[in-house]
Design a protein around this motif. Structure first.
Motif, PDB file in Angstrom:
ATOM      1  N   GLU A  79       1.015  -0.979   0.071  1.00  0.00           N
ATOM      2  CA  GLU A  79      -0.089   0.099   0.023  1.00  0.00           C
ATOM      3  C   GLU A  79       0.830   1.298  -0.222  1.00  0.00           C
ATOM      4  OE1 GLU A  79      -2.808   0.023   3.119  1.00  0.00           O
ATOM      5  OE2 GLU A  79      -3.567  -2.036   2.832  1.00  0.00           O
TER       6      GLU A  79
ATOM      7  N   THR B 152       1.588   5.585  -1.670  1.00  0.00           N
ATOM      8  CA  THR B 152       1.449   6.327  -2.832  1.00  0.00           C
ATOM      9  C   THR B 152       2.953   6.681  -3.358  1.00  0.00           C
ATOM     10  OG1 THR B 152      -0.103   7.694  -1.710  1.00  0.00           O
ATOM     11  CG2 THR B 152       0.957   8.721  -3.393  1.00  0.00           C
TER      12      THR B 152
ATOM     13  N   THR C 283       2.364   2.581 -15.337  1.00  0.00           N
ATOM     14  CA  THR C 283       1.250   2.571 -14.220  1.00  0.00           C
ATOM     15  C   THR C 283       0.151   1.623 -14.407  1.00  0.00           C
ATOM     16  OG1 THR C 283       0.238   4.539 -15.329  1.00  0.00           O
ATOM     17  CG2 THR C 283       2.032   4.872 -13.486  1.00  0.00           C
TER      18      THR C 283
ATOM     19  N   HIS D  73      -0.621  -1.058 -11.736  1.00  0.00           N
ATOM     20  CA  HIS D  73      -1.738  -0.984 -10.996  1.00  0.00           C
ATOM     21  C   HIS D  73      -2.361  -2.481 -10.752  1.00  0.00           C
ATOM     22  CE1 HIS D  73      -5.365   0.644  -9.128  1.00  0.00           C
ATOM     23  NE2 HIS D  73      -6.045   0.022 -10.042  1.00  0.00           N
TER      24      HIS D  73
ATOM     25  N   LYS E  53      -3.519  -1.490  -4.549  1.00  0.00           N
ATOM     26  CA  LYS E  53      -3.646  -0.497  -3.325  1.00  0.00           C
ATOM     27  C   LYS E  53      -2.620   0.792  -3.325  1.00  0.00           C
ATOM     28  CE  LYS E  53      -6.008  -3.838  -0.413  1.00  0.00           C
ATOM     29  NZ  LYS E  53      -5.916  -4.544   1.005  1.00  0.00           N
TER      30      LYS E  53
ATOM     31  N   ASN F 166      -1.426   3.863  -4.750  1.00  0.00           N
ATOM     32  CA  ASN F 166      -1.926   5.255  -5.529  1.00  0.00           C
ATOM     33  C   ASN F 166      -0.594   6.146  -6.184  1.00  0.00           C
ATOM     34  OD1 ASN F 166      -4.490   4.512  -4.536  1.00  0.00           O
ATOM     35  ND2 ASN F 166      -3.942   5.573  -2.825  1.00  0.00           N
ATOM     36  N   PHE F 167      -1.201   6.952  -7.138  1.00  0.00           N
ATOM     37  CA  PHE F 167      -0.278   7.579  -7.583  1.00  0.00           C
ATOM     38  C   PHE F 167      -0.514   9.369  -7.574  1.00  0.00           C
ATOM     39  CE2 PHE F 167      -0.265   3.699  -9.664  1.00  0.00           C
ATOM     40  CZ  PHE F 167       1.219   3.288 -10.022  1.00  0.00           C
ATOM     41  N   GLN F 168       0.693  10.105  -7.334  1.00  0.00           N
ATOM     42  CA  GLN F 168       0.823  11.401  -7.561  1.00  0.00           C
ATOM     43  C   GLN F 168       1.752  11.786  -8.723  1.00  0.00           C
ATOM     44  OE1 GLN F 168       2.517  14.002  -4.226  1.00  0.00           O
ATOM     45  NE2 GLN F 168       0.175  14.252  -3.684  1.00  0.00           N
TER      46      GLN F 168
END
Length: 297
Positions: free
Chosen positions: A90, A92, A109, A113, A118, A120-122
């Motif tokens: 989990e 980011t 990505t 994924h 679980k 996430n991407f920024q």
């Protein structure tokens, strides 16, 4: 100065109004004003100029506002990294990419994924120097950047990689992008650079010298109609029918307008090299390690 005070100050700076800031923070205005006063007293500088309706940041306030946003992002990134000493199931991933390199990022990505749903991407889309600065400041964990060959066939460096680890991903040619009603003279799928002689060109600011040198090697000076630091903007200019944009081939996916045509430019000096980079002296989270593994395939 603690993080709570800093967040209060950032809210005031963003809203430009104590009442709006207090509502956003879900606290009463008097305590907010009091915390601002304490912060100013502690730092020994005036951060805002108060009027009846709004507040305006002073020079010191603007400095703290810019630095404060970086501090908050750094703290949040650190917290995420500290929570990720296990398997990186989990969390980011913070990634910076140039516009023209975004296509490979979308592909990786998507595949990543499927394996780690679980995480996430920024994503931040910036130029090379901004991406490396974000990496150095710990705001992002991974960067995808571009480099180019100059007319002497030497790698043209826009950046100093001594503090970074990097992996070469791929090479790609540049293309001429133009409106379908601009010219009918490009009959082949590929064109030599010399075919752009005397045509109005739209060039990226960082590529202008490279393209100019490549043209000079062919004994002509390019006619520069427009310069830009944004690939999407360049394609928009090309769509007007006023010029030909020279962009990396992968930039084609950035244009939604079907009126644009593309011709690959056959010139060994106009090759884009794409790299993935990360800091060589920072803790690498499991999520980052897993993501980098995607590029080994």
């Amino acid at each position: 100065m603690d993080l709570r005070q800093l967040k209060y100050f950032l809210a005031i700076g963003k809203e430009g109004n104590l009442t709006k800031a207090s509502k956003k923070l879900h606290i009463a205005q008097p305590p907010l004003s009091y915390q601002l006063k304490l912060l100013e007293e502690e730092l020994g500088v005036k951060l805002v100029e108060r009027t009846t309706r709004k507040v305006k940041l002073t020079d010191a306030g603007n400095f703290l506002f810019n630095r404060g946003e970086q501090i908050i992002e750094f703290v949040e990134t650190t917290e995420k990294e500290l929570k990720d000493f296990n398997e990186g199931i989990e969390g980011t991933l913070s990634i910076g990419t140039t516009a023209s390199a975004s296509s490979i990022l979308y592909e990786k990505t998507t595949n990543f994924h499927k394996i780690y749903p679980k995480i996430n991407f920024q994503i931040r889309e910036r130029n090379n120097s901004a991406i490396l600065e974000l990496l150095s400041n710990g705001i992002i964990q991974i960067g995808i950047i571009n480099a180019y060959y100059d007319s002497n066939n030497l790698l043209h460096k826009f950046f100093d990689l001594k503090n970074f680890e990097f992996k070469h991903l791929y090479d790609e040619p540049m293309v001429a992008a133009y409106a379908d009603n601009f010219t009918s003279s490009f009959l082949e799928e590929t064109i030599p650079l010399s075919s752009l002689n005397n045509l109005p060109l739209v060039l990226h600011l960082k590529l202008k010298n490279i393209i100019t040198d490549a043209c000079s090697a062919l004994d002509f000076t390019p006619t520069v109609f427009c310069e830009s630091d944004d690939v999407r903007s360049m394609l928009t200019w090309a769509d007007t029918g006023m010029g030909v944009a020279i962009v990396p081939k992968s930039a084609i996916i950035l244009a939604s307008n079907k009126n644009l045509l593309y011709k690959e430019i056959t010139n060994p000096n106009l090759i884009t090299k794409t790299f993935i980079v990360w800091m060589n002296n920072h803790y690498i989270t499991s999520a980052v390690k897993h993501f980098l593994e995607m590029f080994e395939e």
